[in-house]
Design an enzyme around this catalytic site. Structure first.
Site, mmCIF file in Angstrom:
data_model
loop_
_atom_site.group_PDB
_atom_site.id
_atom_site.type_symbol
_atom_site.label_atom_id
_atom_site.label_comp_id
_atom_site.label_asym_id
_atom_site.label_seq_id
_atom_site.Cartn_x
_atom_site.Cartn_y
_atom_site.Cartn_z
ATOM 1 C CD GLU A 144 39.620 41.440 42.107
ATOM 2 O OE1 GLU A 144 40.245 41.121 41.097
ATOM 3 O OE2 GLU A 144 38.571 42.122 42.079
ATOM 4 C CE LYS B 284 39.926 39.210 37.737
ATOM 5 N NZ LYS B 284 39.901 40.609 38.245
ATOM 6 C CB CYS C 33 36.616 40.511 40.250
ATOM 7 S SG CYS C 33 35.928 42.191 40.131
#
Length: 259
Positions: free
Chosen positions: A40, A112, A147
């Site tokens: 990421e 995300k 994440c």
């Protein structure tokens, strides 16, 4: 399928262009792989909040997309290029993952959904994605997450319902919660009976030591390969894609879902 997870470090003393060149070189070195994964926000650092604005770029036509497209094409691999700070047309920033085909074409992006930081950091600087994303790559359906998404099982269930057999999770996960990184990645594999490819960041950036510990877990939750620390390394493993269907047939827990 052979997959290579590049546990890449973010040296704040390097320029972004230097990091792009290094990442591209590492991707090109994985010519024997089918699927390559980067962490990421490796262009800037997941905790380098003050640099997000300056590092922002278009997702599809920015310098990182250009460099990663060329690297994927040169290596002849499917490439999950981790994520970048995307500046959208309306000026909003997103933490956006990029997936390229072996011909260098950008085949998928994922913004995300779950932003980390509560009332600061990423949560206040970036907009949230709204849509789960799957993509056909390297002979399998990949489900994309990033994440902090790992803490929210509903997203992974949606990806499984959309046909995902591999759940790909690039991260800049902090060493302070390294145990959660391993636990949650294995849990997502077990509960969805999917492979989980968890690609962490090496070293320290923005004064935050990284967990590293990139790993691949099979649909039974067993490790196919794990890195023990946060040093820069490449984890390469071979996956048996038929194992997903075999585990689901052997232990058909997904058929007993009520909600």
């Amino acid at each position: 399928m052979r997959t290579s997870l590049i546990q890449f470090g973010v040296d704040q003393d390097d320029s972004v262009n230097t990091r792009r060149t290094k990442a591209a070189s590492l991707v090109r070195a994985q010519r024997d792989a089918d699927l390559v994964v980067l962490p990421e926000l490796w262009t800037v650092g997941a905790f380098a909040f003050r640099d997000f604005e300056a590092a922002a770029e278009p997702a599809a036509e920015g310098p990182t997309a250009e460099a990663m497209s060329a690297a994927a094409r040169d290596a002849g691999v499917w490439l999950h290029a981790g994520s970048v700070v995307e500046r959208a047309a309306d000026g909003a920033l997103y933490n956006t993952s990029l997936v390229f085909g072996p011909d260098g074409d950008l085949v998928a992006t994922y913004r995300k959904i779950h932003r980390f930081g509560f009332d600061r950091g990423e949560a206040t600087l970036m907009a949230a994605g709204t849509t789960p994303v799957t993509v056909q790559a390297a002979g399998a359906t990949l489900g994309l997450a990033t994440c902090y998404d790992l803490r929210f099982p509903e997203l992974f269930r949606a990806l499984t319902d959309a046909g995902a057999a591999l759940l790909v999770v690039p991260a800049g996960w902090p060493a302070a919660r390294a145990g959660h990184w391993t636990l949650l990645a294995r849990a997502r594999a077990v509960e969805n009976q999917c492979y989980v490819l968890a690609c962490g960041t090496a070293g320290t950036h923005a004064d935050v030591p990284q967990a590293g510990r990139s790993a691949v877990y099979d649909p039974w939750g067993d490790p196919v390969g794990e890195l023990p620390d946060a040093t820069e390394q490449v984890l390469t493993v071979d996956l048996d894609l038929d194992r997903v269907a075999a585990v689901r047939e052997e232990f058909p827990a997904l058929k007993d879902r009520v909600l």
